[in-house]
Design a protein around this motif. Sequence first.
Motif, mmCIF file in Angstrom:
data_model
loop_
_atom_site.group_PDB
_atom_site.id
_atom_site.type_symbol
_atom_site.label_atom_id
_atom_site.label_comp_id
_atom_site.label_asym_id
_atom_site.label_seq_id
_atom_site.Cartn_x
_atom_site.Cartn_y
_atom_site.Cartn_z
ATOM 1 N N GLY A 285 0.810 -1.214 0.000
ATOM 2 C CA GLY A 285 0.000 0.000 0.000
ATOM 3 C C GLY A 285 0.842 1.261 0.000
ATOM 4 O O GLY A 285 1.864 1.350 0.678
ATOM 5 N N GLN A 286 0.415 2.241 -0.771
ATOM 6 C CA GLN A 286 1.073 3.537 -0.819
ATOM 7 C C GLN A 286 0.017 4.635 -0.753
ATOM 8 O O GLN A 286 -1.125 4.453 -1.199
ATOM 9 N N ASP A 287 0.408 5.756 -0.215
ATOM 10 C CA ASP A 287 -0.449 6.942 -0.191
ATOM 11 C C ASP A 287 -1.793 6.688 0.481
ATOM 12 O O ASP A 287 -2.834 7.179 0.035
ATOM 13 N N PHE A 288 -1.782 5.934 1.573
ATOM 14 C CA PHE A 288 -2.995 5.729 2.360
ATOM 15 C C PHE A 288 -3.339 7.028 3.084
ATOM 16 O O PHE A 288 -2.472 7.678 3.662
ATOM 17 N N THR A 289 -4.621 7.401 3.082
ATOM 18 C CA THR A 289 -5.032 8.655 3.715
ATOM 19 C C THR A 289 -6.170 8.497 4.711
ATOM 20 O O THR A 289 -6.576 9.488 5.327
ATOM 21 N N ALA A 290 -6.710 7.279 4.906
ATOM 22 C CA ALA A 290 -7.865 7.072 5.789
ATOM 23 C C ALA A 290 -9.021 7.990 5.401
ATOM 24 O O ALA A 290 -9.627 8.660 6.228
#
Length: 430
Positions: free
Chosen positions: A371-376
């Motif tokens: 996973g990359q650039d997870f922002t919730a």
Amino acid sequence: MARPRRSRAAEALAALLLVVLSAACGSRLPESDFEGGTRTSADPDAGPIRVGIITSATSPVGGNAFTGPRDGAKAYFEHLNARGGIGGRPVEVRLCDDGGSGVGNNECVHRLIDEDKVVALVATTALDYAGASRVSRARVPDIGGQPIGAAYDTWPHLYGVYGSLAPRRGTVGWDGKLYGGTEVYRYFKREHGARTAAVVSYNQSASAAYARLVERGLRAEGYEVITEQVDFALPNFRAVAADLKDRGADLVFDAIDSHGNARLCAALDDAGVRLTAKVTNVQNWTSTVADDYEDAPYCRNALWATGSSRNFEDTGNAAVREFRDATEGLETHSQWQLEGWAAARWFTEAARACAAAGVTRACVDDRMSRGQDFTAGGLLLPVRFAHLPEPPATRRACLSVARWQDGRGWVSQGDMDRTCFVVPQLSYTP
């Protein structure tokens, strides 16, 4: 492009520096206590999906210092279970209070991983994360933990809430050093015209070391820097306040504890010091400011907080509003609660992707590693994990900024996704 942040590990150490030294001396449990059973995965056909939350709830810092991420994560899982859980399976939360010691932390790791056989740890907030290497060896994903120490920049399978670019092969950062940017100092210089900044510390080694790091960052951004050091046992904050008034400080940063900050603010008010900003960090970004700084109304209304997550008061945002609606029963709110909620949501997204084949440790860890650039859902600045062989010299860094105002609480200052700067990365030894 990924958007890194100033080192939150360093900030956390600053907020807790006075107790880390006294609490981080616990012994370690023998390796044999952690052998066997650590690779067990949850049976996809079994009942609840079990996760663990380790918190230094009864640490020497005090009962409320570390519980925010735990409370936020618990609230998310309760909210999730009320809506059917993950693929129809509820999430069962196992809590463990490590007491703020290395011994207690190892015991929590042993119990949750070997006995309770949790699929993952979520929102870990440990004063002394002594069991980190054992979590990594067991290949149990630790998701969204607070980087109070260097564990999340040291071990694989650990995914701190702010991400990491370090190699994470069992040694800290790059050759024992971590790196952080100067975006906070750049922000106040460009947006508010600040030119003179004071750094207040105790005459104690950890406090002085963090103060030197702040000084380096400020000087790199062209500030005139005023250094103020007070005696830990008998701090003379009145003398500091008088000097800062004479020298016309725009900003005040500090490397002192919360109680000391309240006393410093009171002294600044008494001396008639009017700052552009008294800058604090995510640990002090709470709804209790009016009580904590009740004797310092001017300084209180000059408090600014910076971080890597969306202001918990920003209820115009749908993701924040969902968090606040689900936690309306809590007596107080904080930025750490919101980040714990985000950590639980992060785990849930990974677990849902594994639901068809089975929610196992290996599958969840695989999803996390990719996973990359997870922002919730926009609660966090994009989180990235990489294994860079060399630290970057400069980076584009964004930050969330809020200012306290009596009657309004924490008021967001601009959009965190657009408050961004290309800044140098400075090394420090954690």
